[in-house]
Design an enzyme around this catalytic site. Structure first.
Site, short mmCIF file in Angstrom:
data_model
loop_
_atom_site.label_atom_id
_atom_site.label_comp_id
_atom_site.label_asym_id
_atom_site.label_seq_id
_atom_site.Cartn_x
_atom_site.Cartn_y
_atom_site.Cartn_z
CG ASP A 198 -6.08 -5.39 1.72
OD1 ASP A 198 -6.74 -4.58 1.05
OD2 ASP A 198 -5.59 -5.12 2.84
CB CYS B 38 -10.16 -28.69 9.35
SG CYS B 38 -10.76 -27.09 9.98
CB CYS C 80 -12.62 -26.80 6.74
SG CYS C 80 -11.08 -25.99 6.29
N GLY D 139 1.04 3.73 2.27
CA GLY D 139 1.32 4.38 3.55
C GLY D 139 0.25 5.38 3.92
N GLY D 140 -0.54 5.78 2.95
CA GLY D 140 -1.56 6.81 3.18
C GLY D 140 -2.54 6.42 4.28
CB CYS E 285 -7.52 -26.04 6.03
SG CYS E 285 -7.76 -25.88 7.81
CG HIS F 80 -9.85 -22.75 9.94
ND1 HIS F 80 -10.38 -23.77 9.18
CD2 HIS F 80 -10.90 -21.93 10.23
CE1 HIS F 80 -11.68 -23.60 9.05
NE2 HIS F 80 -12.02 -22.48 9.67
CG ASP G 44 -0.25 -0.02 2.52
OD1 ASP G 44 1.00 0.08 2.54
OD2 ASP G 44 -0.94 -0.11 3.54
N GLY H 175 -11.35 4.15 0.53
CA GLY H 175 -12.31 4.90 1.34
C GLY H 175 -13.57 4.12 1.67
#
Lengths: 378, 378
Positions: B267, B310, B305, B95-96, B307, B336, B93, B217
């Site tokens: 994200d 799990c 799940c 930094g703002g 994963c 997870h 990003d 925003g």
């Protein structure tokens, strides 16, 4: 027999033993170092990471698991191996050490020890029978007899009473142990720095024919030469066809010195504990990675190490993570320190094979810096 | 061009986009969720773990890395990929956002922002040129233009001034960017909840021909229906041949709702942050694993799940670790939660392929519990 020791050879230079310990969850080479997983986890590590670094057996703490999450929950989960997803071997201690080091207001009686929970303050009682019951619930491959770990230093009179009680407790442990077919119970030789009491303790316990023996009451504050002297006269008292476990020892120098005196197994929180402060063991000695001088040092922690951490990460990156309290930083230092000790034991085994453990000790001590006048304790 | 977008198909039921983003460090499928690695580490995770769960791109924070360890150190290490041993794609990003959310005493001027370091209190200055310089030092695949992230709610007048300044800053960013051949710079459309300002911002930025566009925003405290309405009129303003990134969004409902409105990238720290308190996302909704009712629950966190967590660990074990503050517990919950969102995006992509993202939304919302009157925010 749940646990058997296979002797492979004795180092002609030192008398150190090369062997294998066979357990219901596999075999590991000795002399061996066991990472400590106090609460059913070797702090920050996954079982896969422990396996990848070559750990054959890990230790877990009966006292801690009894209080959290409770040994009945571990039993309901199918035992410790299943609960924590570790398919290698596990050793549980007896809880005795924590009763003596952590609890307040303890009262030692013939039937057992009354004390308070170090977290909640609740009144608790631990006895040989109770320690066996909990360890049978946990289901580790090796269990330890419930003993008193006396303070250092202790008077001869106190120590003699304690050793004799520990022997009586050991007999009660054998009687109370319900799973000898798949859990091997080790006796613990006590006696502090008194040769006559070590002899008495070893005689009492070996007469009970445990599948393995531990040497307890060392690494409790005594100087290193005291520990080495005690080992020198204690290991010859133990049967050659059973594994010998030196409890609570994990500094690199003491591992080599212990192996050299006939010890097969070791455990200690040292490598994981110092890793959490960013202190690392390297072939060139202690490295405190938080130090400002490593801010732009893009070399690995140890240039002679081929562990996952050293193959992929720099001192600068690890320093950044440790300083920022990022967990991944202590994952990397923990992995490295454990690998370092497991790898050291591999070198020790190699040196025994080649009948040169004494020479190896000199080279290793010199490179690590143990021979320097201001050498740190690890 | 460092970054290109390959459009594969549009969902006939919703208009959602299936595609691929190609970067100098590989290709990932979109819509995609990007785990956040603020300080050059996705908290508690290793790069291998991120790879194994299917993360294609991760995000790291310019502001934080600028302060710790310093972007010059990262540059000296050979850039962020090498510093943190992550060979997949990275987005930084500008930094703002942190300047506006973390710093005290900030003064916004045309040349940039004066503010104080949130750790040391030191006076600092960040500008479009400075943000580009730092991000060029970090060397991520995607960089973000330096923008103002205005508060919510903000007056129309304030927002209009801010949007116009952000557009002027965007132009300065393009000029200052020194590595367009291997780092793609994205513009950020602002304008809050004002349709006219979103249009103005999108028009300004698309005229500058960035290789990708973010919608900024949002997820700053506004209700979900406001976010969805803004997305509905903003995504059509963006070019169809460039990726679209909705910043700071990671709750399961908003990921589906964003994809449905034509967003390609997301994200958020949410999955990793709540994992550290033992809160998990599951196909049946939120699960707080610390809860006493899980003490003897030997089922996986999510029975649907597959994963690593799990497949191998129980709620009872994870609860024990989390309650005892054992790092490995939050490793397991973090893994997870990230897997859950990455897998959710896989299901979203599958639904787009089958022209049924609208139906998928209904099924998913129902099973997760988002349709309940007392539904939690994630």
């Amino acid at each position: 027999m749940a646990i058997t020791y296979e002797h492979i050879k004795t180092c002609r230079q030192t008398g150190a033993r090369l062997g294998k310990v066979h357990t219901p969850h596999g075999t590991f080479d000795t002399p061996a170092f066991m990472p400590v997983g106090t609460l059913a986890t070797v702090k920050t590590m996954s079982p896969e990471e422990l396996e990848s670094m070559g750990a054959g057996m890990i230790l877990s703490n009966t006292y801690h698991l009894w209080l959290r999450p409770g040994s009945d929950i571990v039993e309901e989960a199918g035992g410790l191996h299943k609960f924590m997803n570790w398919n290698g071997s596990i050793l549980t201690d007896s809880g005795g050490f924590q009763v003596f080091s952590l609890s307040d207001l303890r009262k030692i009686k013939e039937e057992g020890v009354h004390f308070r929970n170090h977290i909640s303050g609740e009144k608790l009682f631990l006895s040989p029978e109770k320690a066996m019951h909990i360890q049978n619930q946990l289901g580790a491959d090796i269990m330890m007899a419930f003993d008193e770990c006396p303070p250092y230093p202790a008077e001869h009179k106190y120590m003699k009473d304690s050793v004799e009680r520990t022997s009586r407790w050991a007999e009660r442990c054998l009687t109370a142990h319900k799973r000898p077919h798949d859990q091997g119970l080790f006796g613990i030789v006590q006696g502090g720095e008194y040769e006559d009491l070590r002899k008495q303790s070893a005689r009492d316990l070996t007469s009970l024919d445990f599948p393995g023996y531990a040497i307890g009451g060392l690494s409790v504050g005594e100087p290193k030469d005291v520990m080495n002297r005690v080992l020198e006269y204690t290991t010859p008292l133990l049967p050659t066809d059973k594994p010998r476990y030196l409890m609570g020892v994990g500094s690199p120098d003491s591992l080599v010195d212990g192996a050299l005196r006939g010890v097969d197994m070791f455990d200690c929180v040292l490598p994981t504990r110092i890793a959490r402060n960013g202190t690392c063991m390297t072939s060139n000695g202690r490295l405190v990675v938080r130090n400002a001088k490593f801010a732009r040092d893009f070399r690995p922690l140890d240039e002679n190490c081929d562990c996952h951490t050293c193959r992929n990460y720099s001192r600068a990156y690890i320093r950044h993570l440790v300083k920022a309290n990022e967990t991944f930083g202590i994952r990397l230092t923990t992995y490295h320190n454990l690998y370092f000790l497991l790898n050291l034991m591999g070198q020790v085994r190699e040196a025994i094979k080649e009948d040169r453990l004494g020479d190896f000790r000199e080279e290793f001590f010199e490179q690590y810096g143990f021979n320097k006048p201001d050498a740190k304790n690890f």
